[in-house]
Write a protein that holds these residues in place. Structure first.
Motif, PDB file in Angstrom:
ATOM      1  N   LEU A  22     -10.589  15.603  -2.526  1.00 52.35           N
ATOM      2  CA  LEU A  22      -9.215  15.213  -2.206  1.00 52.35           C
ATOM      3  C   LEU A  22      -8.280  15.443  -3.386  1.00 52.35           C
ATOM      4  O   LEU A  22      -7.149  15.913  -3.222  1.00 52.35           O
ATOM      5  CB  LEU A  22      -9.175  13.746  -1.765  1.00 52.35           C
ATOM      6  N   ASN A  23      -8.759  15.148  -4.599  1.00 50.45           N
ATOM      7  CA  ASN A  23      -7.930  15.360  -5.790  1.00 50.45           C
ATOM      8  C   ASN A  23      -7.640  16.850  -6.010  1.00 50.45           C
ATOM      9  O   ASN A  23      -6.538  17.223  -6.418  1.00 50.45           O
ATOM     10  CB  ASN A  23      -8.616  14.763  -7.018  1.00 50.45           C
ATOM     11  N   LYS A  24      -8.628  17.700  -5.731  1.00 45.16           N
ATOM     12  CA  LYS A  24      -8.421  19.147  -5.870  1.00 45.16           C
ATOM     13  C   LYS A  24      -7.426  19.667  -4.836  1.00 45.16           C
ATOM     14  O   LYS A  24      -6.660  20.588  -5.094  1.00 45.16           O
ATOM     15  CB  LYS A  24      -9.757  19.869  -5.746  1.00 45.16           C
ATOM     16  N   MET A  25      -7.432  19.040  -3.644  1.00 45.42           N
ATOM     17  CA  MET A  25      -6.452  19.407  -2.616  1.00 45.42           C
ATOM     18  C   MET A  25      -5.037  19.147  -3.109  1.00 45.42           C
ATOM     19  O   MET A  25      -4.128  19.943  -2.887  1.00 45.42           O
ATOM     20  CB  MET A  25      -6.683  18.593  -1.338  1.00 45.42           C
ATOM     21  N   VAL A  26      -4.851  17.995  -3.755  1.00 47.91           N
ATOM     22  CA  VAL A  26      -3.537  17.625  -4.289  1.00 47.91           C
ATOM     23  C   VAL A  26      -3.091  18.640  -5.335  1.00 47.91           C
ATOM     24  O   VAL A  26      -1.931  19.056  -5.359  1.00 47.91           O
ATOM     25  CB  VAL A  26      -3.573  16.203  -4.888  1.00 47.91           C
ATOM     26  N   GLU A  27      -4.030  19.055  -6.196  1.00 47.19           N
ATOM     27  CA  GLU A  27      -3.701  20.064  -7.211  1.00 47.19           C
ATOM     28  C   GLU A  27      -3.280  21.374  -6.563  1.00 47.19           C
ATOM     29  O   GLU A  27      -2.301  22.003  -6.977  1.00 47.19           O
ATOM     30  CB  GLU A  27      -4.919  20.296  -8.117  1.00 47.19           C
ATOM     31  N   ARG A  28      -4.024  21.795  -5.532  1.00 46.44           N
ATOM     32  CA  ARG A  28      -3.704  23.047  -4.853  1.00 46.44           C
ATOM     33  C   ARG A  28      -2.364  22.969  -4.126  1.00 46.44           C
ATOM     34  O   ARG A  28      -1.646  23.955  -4.001  1.00 46.44           O
ATOM     35  CB  ARG A  28      -4.811  23.418  -3.859  1.00 46.44           C
ATOM     36  N   ALA A  29      -2.033  21.773  -3.628  1.00 49.53           N
ATOM     37  CA  ALA A  29      -0.758  21.594  -2.921  1.00 49.53           C
ATOM     38  C   ALA A  29       0.392  21.424  -3.904  1.00 49.53           C
ATOM     39  O   ALA A  29       1.556  21.314  -3.502  1.00 49.53           O
ATOM     40  CB  ALA A  29      -0.836  20.382  -1.997  1.00 49.53           C
ATOM     41  N   ALA A  30       0.067  21.394  -5.220  1.00 51.46           N
ATOM     42  CA  ALA A  30       1.067  21.240  -6.293  1.00 51.46           C
ATOM     43  C   ALA A  30       1.876  19.964  -6.129  1.00 51.46           C
ATOM     44  O   ALA A  30       3.080  19.935  -6.383  1.00 51.46           O
ATOM     45  CB  ALA A  30       1.981  22.457  -6.348  1.00 51.46           C
ATOM     46  N   LEU A  31       1.195  18.902  -5.723  1.00 54.64           N
ATOM     47  CA  LEU A  31       1.867  17.611  -5.589  1.00 54.64           C
ATOM     48  C   LEU A  31       1.684  16.812  -6.872  1.00 54.64           C
ATOM     49  O   LEU A  31       0.593  16.806  -7.449  1.00 54.64           O
ATOM     50  CB  LEU A  31       1.290  16.822  -4.407  1.00 54.64           C
ATOM     51  N   THR A  32       2.735  16.145  -7.301  1.00 55.32           N
ATOM     52  CA  THR A  32       2.657  15.339  -8.534  1.00 55.32           C
ATOM     53  C   THR A  32       2.393  13.887  -8.178  1.00 55.32           C
ATOM     54  O   THR A  32       3.078  12.977  -8.628  1.00 55.32           O
ATOM     55  CB  THR A  32       3.979  15.453  -9.324  1.00 55.32           C
ATOM     56  N   ILE A  33       1.382  13.679  -7.338  1.00 54.47           N
ATOM     57  CA  ILE A  33       1.038  12.312  -6.909  1.00 54.47           C
ATOM     58  C   ILE A  33      -0.425  12.073  -7.205  1.00 54.47           C
ATOM     59  O   ILE A  33      -1.212  13.010  -7.331  1.00 54.47           O
ATOM     60  CB  ILE A  33       1.300  12.105  -5.396  1.00 54.47           C
ATOM     61  N   HIS A  34      -0.759  10.810  -7.312  1.00 52.82           N
ATOM     62  CA  HIS A  34      -2.168  10.449  -7.495  1.00 52.82           C
ATOM     63  C   HIS A  34      -2.724  10.081  -6.130  1.00 52.82           C
ATOM     64  O   HIS A  34      -2.167   9.247  -5.432  1.00 52.82           O
ATOM     65  CB  HIS A  34      -2.297   9.268  -8.460  1.00 52.82           C
ATOM     66  N   ILE A  35      -3.793  10.747  -5.740  1.00 50.15           N
ATOM     67  CA  ILE A  35      -4.380  10.451  -4.430  1.00 50.15           C
ATOM     68  C   ILE A  35      -5.631   9.601  -4.601  1.00 50.15           C
ATOM     69  O   ILE A  35      -6.387   9.776  -5.544  1.00 50.15           O
ATOM     70  CB  ILE A  35      -4.737  11.750  -3.666  1.00 50.15           C
ATOM     71  N   HIS A  36      -5.789   8.652  -3.739  1.00 48.72           N
ATOM     72  CA  HIS A  36      -7.059   7.953  -3.599  1.00 48.72           C
ATOM     73  C   HIS A  36      -7.323   7.900  -2.106  1.00 48.72           C
ATOM     74  O   HIS A  36      -6.386   7.869  -1.295  1.00 48.72           O
ATOM     75  CB  HIS A  36      -7.005   6.555  -4.225  1.00 48.72           C
TER      76      HIS A  36
ATOM     77  N   PRO B 161       0.813  -1.214   0.000  1.00 52.87           N
ATOM     78  CA  PRO B 161       0.000   0.000   0.000  1.00 52.87           C
ATOM     79  C   PRO B 161       0.845   1.261   0.000  1.00 52.87           C
ATOM     80  O   PRO B 161       1.841   1.355   0.716  1.00 52.87           O
ATOM     81  CB  PRO B 161      -0.804  -0.115   1.308  1.00 52.87           C
ATOM     82  N   GLY B 162       0.441   2.227  -0.820  1.00 55.81           N
ATOM     83  CA  GLY B 162       1.150   3.506  -0.851  1.00 55.81           C
ATOM     84  C   GLY B 162       0.739   4.366   0.332  1.00 55.81           C
ATOM     85  O   GLY B 162      -0.357   4.226   0.866  1.00 55.81           O
ATOM     86  N   PHE B 163       1.621   5.261   0.740  1.00 53.61           N
ATOM     87  CA  PHE B 163       1.293   6.150   1.852  1.00 53.61           C
ATOM     88  C   PHE B 163       1.959   7.503   1.624  1.00 53.61           C
ATOM     89  O   PHE B 163       2.873   7.631   0.811  1.00 53.61           O
ATOM     90  CB  PHE B 163       1.732   5.533   3.186  1.00 53.61           C
ATOM     91  N   PHE B 164       1.507   8.503   2.350  1.00 55.82           N
ATOM     92  CA  PHE B 164       2.060   9.849   2.235  1.00 55.82           C
ATOM     93  C   PHE B 164       3.256  10.014   3.171  1.00 55.82           C
ATOM     94  O   PHE B 164       3.224   9.553   4.322  1.00 55.82           O
ATOM     95  CB  PHE B 164       1.022  10.906   2.601  1.00 55.82           C
ATOM     96  N   TYR B 165       4.276  10.677   2.684  1.00 57.10           N
ATOM     97  CA  TYR B 165       5.382  11.057   3.550  1.00 57.10           C
ATOM     98  C   TYR B 165       4.988  12.322   4.310  1.00 57.10           C
ATOM     99  O   TYR B 165       4.085  13.054   3.897  1.00 57.10           O
ATOM    100  CB  TYR B 165       6.659  11.281   2.731  1.00 57.10           C
ATOM    101  N   THR B 166       5.664  12.568   5.403  1.00 57.49           N
ATOM    102  CA  THR B 166       5.325  13.708   6.271  1.00 57.49           C
ATOM    103  C   THR B 166       5.295  15.023   5.502  1.00 57.49           C
ATOM    104  O   THR B 166       4.391  15.846   5.674  1.00 57.49           O
ATOM    105  CB  THR B 166       6.328  13.801   7.444  1.00 57.49           C
ATOM    106  N   GLU B 167       6.290  15.221   4.603  1.00 57.10           N
ATOM    107  CA  GLU B 167       6.365  16.476   3.843  1.00 57.10           C
ATOM    108  C   GLU B 167       5.141  16.643   2.944  1.00 57.10           C
ATOM    109  O   GLU B 167       4.621  17.755   2.773  1.00 57.10           O
ATOM    110  CB  GLU B 167       7.637  16.506   2.988  1.00 57.10           C
ATOM    111  N   GLU B 168       4.685  15.545   2.343  1.00 57.95           N
ATOM    112  CA  GLU B 168       3.513  15.598   1.469  1.00 57.95           C
ATOM    113  C   GLU B 168       2.260  15.933   2.277  1.00 57.95           C
ATOM    114  O   GLU B 168       1.418  16.731   1.847  1.00 57.95           O
ATOM    115  CB  GLU B 168       3.329  14.249   0.763  1.00 57.95           C
TER     116      GLU B 168
END
Length: 302
Positions: free
Chosen positions: A230-244, A111-118
Protein backbone atom coordinates in the motif's frame (compact mmCIF):
# COMPACT_ATOMS: atom_id res chain seq x y z
CA UNK A 1 13.14 -11.76 41.10
CA UNK A 2 9.46 -12.77 40.96
CA UNK A 3 8.15 -13.36 37.41
CA UNK A 4 4.46 -14.09 38.22
CA UNK A 5 4.62 -16.53 35.29
CA UNK A 6 2.12 -18.96 36.83
CA UNK A 7 -0.59 -16.30 37.13
CA UNK A 8 0.22 -14.90 33.67
CA UNK A 9 0.02 -18.33 32.01
CA UNK A 10 -3.31 -19.06 33.69
CA UNK A 11 -4.68 -15.72 32.49
CA UNK A 12 -3.46 -16.29 28.91
CA UNK A 13 -5.13 -19.73 28.89
CA UNK A 14 -8.36 -18.06 30.05
CA UNK A 15 -8.10 -15.46 27.24
CA UNK A 16 -7.55 -18.15 24.61
CA UNK A 17 -10.20 -20.65 25.72
CA UNK A 18 -12.95 -18.60 27.35
CA UNK A 19 -12.62 -15.22 25.64
CA UNK A 20 -11.51 -16.41 22.18
CA UNK A 21 -9.04 -13.52 22.17
CA UNK A 22 -6.94 -12.96 19.05
CA UNK A 23 -3.13 -13.43 19.13
CA UNK A 24 -2.76 -9.62 18.83
CA UNK A 25 -4.98 -9.01 21.86
CA UNK A 26 -3.13 -11.61 23.91
CA UNK A 27 0.21 -10.03 22.98
CA UNK A 28 -1.02 -6.60 24.13
CA UNK A 29 -2.26 -8.03 27.44
CA UNK A 30 1.02 -9.84 27.97
CA UNK A 31 3.12 -6.73 27.29
CA UNK A 32 0.96 -4.59 29.61
CA UNK A 33 1.19 -7.13 32.44
CA UNK A 34 4.94 -7.55 32.05
CA UNK A 35 5.24 -3.79 32.67
CA UNK A 36 3.28 -4.24 35.90
CA UNK A 37 5.37 -7.22 37.01
CA UNK A 38 8.61 -5.32 36.37
CA UNK A 39 7.24 -2.42 38.44
CA UNK A 40 6.23 -4.75 41.30
CA UNK A 41 9.74 -6.23 41.37
CA UNK A 42 11.23 -2.74 41.55
CA UNK A 43 8.90 -1.97 44.47
CA UNK A 44 9.77 -5.25 46.22
CA UNK A 45 6.21 -6.62 46.03
CA UNK A 46 6.37 -10.42 45.77
CA UNK A 47 2.66 -11.32 46.06
CA UNK A 48 -0.29 -10.13 43.95
CA UNK A 49 -2.35 -10.18 47.14
CA UNK A 50 -0.23 -7.27 48.35
CA UNK A 51 -1.27 -5.13 45.39
CA UNK A 52 -3.91 -2.62 46.52
CA UNK A 53 -5.41 0.48 44.87
CA UNK A 54 -2.53 2.62 46.18
CA UNK A 55 0.05 0.42 44.42
CA UNK A 56 -2.01 0.61 41.21
CA UNK A 57 -2.14 4.42 41.42
CA UNK A 58 1.64 4.61 41.86
CA UNK A 59 2.02 2.28 38.86
CA UNK A 60 -0.23 4.54 36.74
CA UNK A 61 1.87 7.55 37.78
CA UNK A 62 4.92 5.58 36.62
CA UNK A 63 3.22 5.04 33.22
CA UNK A 64 2.37 8.73 32.87
CA UNK A 65 5.98 9.63 33.69
CA UNK A 66 7.00 7.61 30.63
CA UNK A 67 4.91 10.09 28.61
CA UNK A 68 2.52 7.41 27.38
CA UNK A 69 -0.69 8.65 25.78
CA UNK A 70 -3.98 8.58 27.68
CA UNK A 71 -5.20 5.96 25.22
CA UNK A 72 -2.26 3.67 26.10
CA UNK A 73 -2.77 4.19 29.84
CA UNK A 74 -6.48 3.42 29.37
CA UNK A 75 -5.59 0.18 27.64
CA UNK A 76 -3.24 -0.71 30.52
CA UNK A 77 -6.02 -0.09 33.04
CA UNK A 78 -8.41 -2.28 31.02
CA UNK A 79 -5.78 -5.03 30.99
CA UNK A 80 -5.32 -4.75 34.76
CA UNK A 81 -9.09 -4.87 35.33
CA UNK A 82 -9.42 -8.06 33.31
CA UNK A 83 -6.37 -9.65 34.92
CA UNK A 84 -7.31 -8.92 38.53
CA UNK A 85 -10.97 -9.81 37.91
CA UNK A 86 -9.78 -13.18 36.66
CA UNK A 87 -7.53 -13.63 39.73
CA UNK A 88 -10.43 -12.70 42.02
CA UNK A 89 -12.75 -15.15 40.26
CA UNK A 90 -10.15 -17.91 40.62
CA UNK A 91 -9.69 -16.93 44.31
CA UNK A 92 -5.99 -16.26 43.76
CA UNK A 93 -6.46 -12.81 45.34
CA UNK A 94 -9.03 -11.59 47.87
CA UNK A 95 -10.09 -8.29 46.27
CA UNK A 96 -9.66 -6.55 42.93
CA UNK A 97 -7.42 -3.48 43.44
CA UNK A 98 -8.50 -1.91 40.13
CA UNK A 99 -12.23 -1.83 40.95
CA UNK A 100 -12.32 1.87 41.81
CA UNK A 101 -9.71 3.08 39.33
CA UNK A 102 -11.34 5.18 36.63
CA UNK A 103 -10.20 5.39 33.03
CA UNK A 104 -8.65 8.69 31.94
CA UNK A 105 -10.64 10.69 29.41
CA UNK A 106 -9.15 9.87 26.05
CA UNK A 107 -8.76 12.29 23.23
CA UNK A 108 -11.07 11.34 20.37
CA UNK A 109 -8.99 11.09 17.25
CA UNK A 110 -11.04 11.74 14.15
CA UNK A 111 -10.25 8.98 11.64
CA UNK A 112 -8.53 10.10 8.46
CA UNK A 113 -9.98 9.14 5.10
CA UNK A 114 -9.16 9.47 1.40
CA UNK A 115 -10.83 12.06 -0.77
CA UNK A 116 -12.24 10.91 -4.11
CA UNK A 117 -9.37 12.51 -6.07
CA UNK A 118 -6.77 10.69 -3.94
CA UNK A 119 -8.55 7.36 -4.40
CA UNK A 120 -8.66 7.82 -8.17
CA UNK A 121 -4.88 8.33 -8.23
CA UNK A 122 -4.39 5.21 -6.11
CA UNK A 123 -6.59 3.09 -8.38
CA UNK A 124 -4.49 4.17 -11.36
CA UNK A 125 -1.14 3.41 -9.69
CA UNK A 126 -0.89 -0.31 -10.53
CA UNK A 127 0.25 -1.98 -13.73
CA UNK A 128 -2.50 -4.59 -14.09
CA UNK A 129 -0.72 -6.37 -16.95
CA UNK A 130 1.60 -8.08 -14.40
CA UNK A 131 0.70 -10.70 -11.75
CA UNK A 132 1.87 -8.47 -8.88
CA UNK A 133 0.06 -5.45 -10.30
CA UNK A 134 -3.13 -7.50 -10.59
CA UNK A 135 -2.68 -8.64 -6.99
CA UNK A 136 -2.08 -5.10 -5.74
CA UNK A 137 -5.14 -3.79 -7.57
CA UNK A 138 -7.28 -6.57 -6.07
CA UNK A 139 -5.97 -5.74 -2.57
CA UNK A 140 -6.80 -2.06 -3.00
CA UNK A 141 -10.23 -2.65 -4.52
CA UNK A 142 -11.22 -5.20 -1.90
CA UNK A 143 -10.07 -3.13 1.09
CA UNK A 144 -12.05 -0.13 -0.16
CA UNK A 145 -15.07 -2.18 -1.27
CA UNK A 146 -15.51 -4.05 2.01
CA UNK A 147 -13.81 -2.07 4.79
CA UNK A 148 -12.23 -5.25 6.15
CA UNK A 149 -9.14 -5.17 8.34
CA UNK A 150 -5.74 -6.03 6.86
CA UNK A 151 -5.52 -9.06 9.17
CA UNK A 152 -8.87 -10.24 7.76
CA UNK A 153 -7.68 -9.69 4.18
CA UNK A 154 -4.46 -11.57 4.90
CA UNK A 155 -6.41 -14.61 6.17
CA UNK A 156 -8.79 -14.73 3.19
CA UNK A 157 -8.96 -18.15 1.50
CA UNK A 158 -10.15 -19.00 -2.02
CA UNK A 159 -13.19 -20.81 -0.59
CA UNK A 160 -14.15 -17.60 1.26
CA UNK A 161 -14.82 -15.77 -2.03
CA UNK A 162 -18.24 -16.36 -3.59
CA UNK A 163 -18.51 -14.66 -6.99
CA UNK A 164 -22.04 -16.02 -7.56
CA UNK A 165 -23.51 -13.70 -4.91
CA UNK A 166 -20.62 -11.21 -4.64
CA UNK A 167 -19.62 -11.81 -1.02
CA UNK A 168 -16.59 -12.82 1.01
CA UNK A 169 -16.63 -14.75 4.27
CA UNK A 170 -14.54 -12.73 6.71
CA UNK A 171 -12.96 -14.33 9.77
CA UNK A 172 -13.05 -11.43 12.23
CA UNK A 173 -11.86 -10.63 15.73
CA UNK A 174 -12.75 -13.10 18.46
CA UNK A 175 -13.38 -15.81 15.86
CA UNK A 176 -16.54 -14.05 14.74
CA UNK A 177 -17.30 -14.68 11.08
CA UNK A 178 -19.38 -12.37 8.90
CA UNK A 179 -20.35 -12.13 5.24
CA UNK A 180 -19.44 -8.87 3.48
CA UNK A 181 -20.61 -7.99 -0.06
CA UNK A 182 -18.36 -6.43 -2.70
CA UNK A 183 -19.18 -4.54 -5.89
CA UNK A 184 -18.33 -4.80 -9.57
CA UNK A 185 -14.94 -3.05 -9.48
CA UNK A 186 -13.69 -5.35 -6.72
CA UNK A 187 -15.19 -8.37 -8.49
CA UNK A 188 -13.40 -7.57 -11.75
CA UNK A 189 -10.08 -6.95 -9.99
CA UNK A 190 -10.38 -10.15 -7.94
CA UNK A 191 -11.29 -12.31 -10.92
CA UNK A 192 -8.42 -10.92 -12.99
CA UNK A 193 -5.97 -11.61 -10.15
CA UNK A 194 -7.29 -15.03 -9.09
CA UNK A 195 -7.67 -16.45 -12.61
CA UNK A 196 -4.58 -14.82 -14.13
CA UNK A 197 -1.92 -13.36 -11.83
CA UNK A 198 -2.42 -15.75 -8.92
CA UNK A 199 -2.25 -18.78 -11.23
CA UNK A 200 1.29 -17.72 -12.13
CA UNK A 201 2.35 -16.84 -8.58
CA UNK A 202 1.15 -20.11 -7.04
CA UNK A 203 3.45 -22.13 -9.34
CA UNK A 204 6.48 -20.46 -7.72
CA UNK A 205 5.80 -21.92 -4.26
CA UNK A 206 7.17 -25.25 -3.05
CA UNK A 207 3.86 -25.88 -1.26
CA UNK A 208 0.69 -24.61 -2.98
CA UNK A 209 -1.52 -22.43 -0.77
CA UNK A 210 -5.26 -21.71 -0.76
CA UNK A 211 -4.65 -18.23 0.65
CA UNK A 212 -5.94 -15.61 -1.80
CA UNK A 213 -3.13 -13.08 -1.64
CA UNK A 214 0.38 -14.36 -2.35
CA UNK A 215 3.83 -12.77 -2.41
CA UNK A 216 6.31 -12.82 -5.29
CA UNK A 217 7.45 -16.32 -4.27
CA UNK A 218 3.92 -17.73 -4.25
CA UNK A 219 3.65 -17.88 -0.46
CA UNK A 220 0.90 -16.20 1.60
CA UNK A 221 1.40 -12.46 2.10
CA UNK A 222 1.92 -11.20 5.64
CA UNK A 223 0.11 -8.18 7.08
CA UNK A 224 3.45 -6.33 6.99
CA UNK A 225 3.77 -7.21 3.30
CA UNK A 226 0.32 -5.77 2.58
CA UNK A 227 1.25 -2.52 4.35
CA UNK A 228 4.43 -2.23 2.27
CA UNK A 229 2.42 -2.79 -0.93
CA UNK A 230 0.00 0.00 0.00
CA UNK A 231 2.85 2.40 0.80
CA UNK A 232 4.47 1.70 -2.59
CA UNK A 233 1.12 2.44 -4.27
CA UNK A 234 1.10 5.86 -2.61
CA UNK A 235 4.63 6.52 -3.88
CA UNK A 236 3.65 5.52 -7.41
CA UNK A 237 0.56 7.74 -7.25
CA UNK A 238 2.88 10.61 -6.16
CA UNK A 239 0.68 11.38 -3.18
CA UNK A 240 2.21 13.27 -0.26
CA UNK A 241 0.12 11.41 2.32
CA UNK A 242 0.87 8.73 4.83
CA UNK A 243 -1.20 5.62 4.24
CA UNK A 244 -2.09 3.00 6.78
CA UNK A 245 -4.47 0.15 5.97
CA UNK A 246 -7.08 1.40 8.42
CA UNK A 247 -7.36 4.57 6.35
CA UNK A 248 -9.08 2.56 3.62
CA UNK A 249 -11.37 1.07 6.27
CA UNK A 250 -12.14 4.60 7.52
CA UNK A 251 -12.79 5.72 3.95
CA UNK A 252 -15.18 2.83 3.34
CA UNK A 253 -17.20 3.69 6.47
CA UNK A 254 -17.21 7.43 5.80
CA UNK A 255 -18.30 7.07 2.18
CA UNK A 256 -21.01 4.53 3.07
CA UNK A 257 -22.50 6.89 5.66
CA UNK A 258 -22.18 9.89 3.36
CA UNK A 259 -24.20 8.05 0.72
CA UNK A 260 -27.01 7.25 3.14
CA UNK A 261 -26.15 3.87 4.68
CA UNK A 262 -27.50 3.49 8.22
CA UNK A 263 -25.18 3.15 11.18
CA UNK A 264 -26.28 -0.39 12.10
CA UNK A 265 -25.53 -1.70 8.61
CA UNK A 266 -22.06 -0.13 8.60
CA UNK A 267 -21.47 -1.55 12.08
CA UNK A 268 -22.28 -5.04 10.84
CA UNK A 269 -20.14 -4.69 7.72
CA UNK A 270 -17.15 -3.47 9.75
CA UNK A 271 -17.58 -6.23 12.33
CA UNK A 272 -17.78 -3.78 15.23
CA UNK A 273 -19.08 -5.31 18.43
CA UNK A 274 -20.32 -1.96 19.76
CA UNK A 275 -22.20 0.74 17.89
CA UNK A 276 -20.07 3.37 19.64
CA UNK A 277 -17.05 2.14 17.62
CA UNK A 278 -18.91 2.96 14.41
CA UNK A 279 -20.30 6.30 15.61
CA UNK A 280 -16.88 7.94 15.35
CA UNK A 281 -17.43 8.10 11.58
CA UNK A 282 -20.54 10.28 11.90
CA UNK A 283 -18.36 13.39 12.38
CA UNK A 284 -17.69 13.45 8.64
CA UNK A 285 -21.29 12.80 7.68
CA UNK A 286 -22.41 15.69 9.90
CA UNK A 287 -20.07 18.04 8.03
CA UNK A 288 -21.27 16.59 4.74
CA UNK A 289 -24.94 17.08 5.64
CA UNK A 290 -24.30 20.62 6.84
CA UNK A 291 -22.57 21.53 3.56
CA UNK A 292 -25.47 20.11 1.55
CA UNK A 293 -27.94 22.00 3.73
CA UNK A 294 -26.05 25.30 3.46
CA UNK A 295 -25.78 24.95 -0.33
CA UNK A 296 -29.32 23.70 -0.92
CA UNK A 297 -31.76 25.35 1.50
CA UNK A 298 -33.17 28.65 0.17
CA UNK A 299 -32.96 30.35 3.57
CA UNK A 300 -29.73 28.77 4.82
CA UNK A 301 -27.67 31.81 3.79
CA UNK A 302 -28.19 35.32 2.53
Amino acid sequence: MKTFSKELNSFITYLKIEKNASPYTIEYYKNDLEKLFSFLNTEGIASLNDVDHKVIRVFLTFLYEQQLSRRTVSRNISTLRSFFSFLEREEIIDTNPVNHISLPKTEKNIPGFFYTEELEKLFEANDTSTPLGQRNQAILELLYATGIRVSELQQLQLDDVDFSIGTILVHGKGRKDRYVPFGKFAENALKKYIYEGREKLVTLAKTPSSTVFLNSRGNPLTTRGIRLILNKMVERAALTIHIHPHKLRHTFATHMLNEGADLRTVQELLGHEKLSSTQIYTHVTKDHLRNIYMNSHPRARK
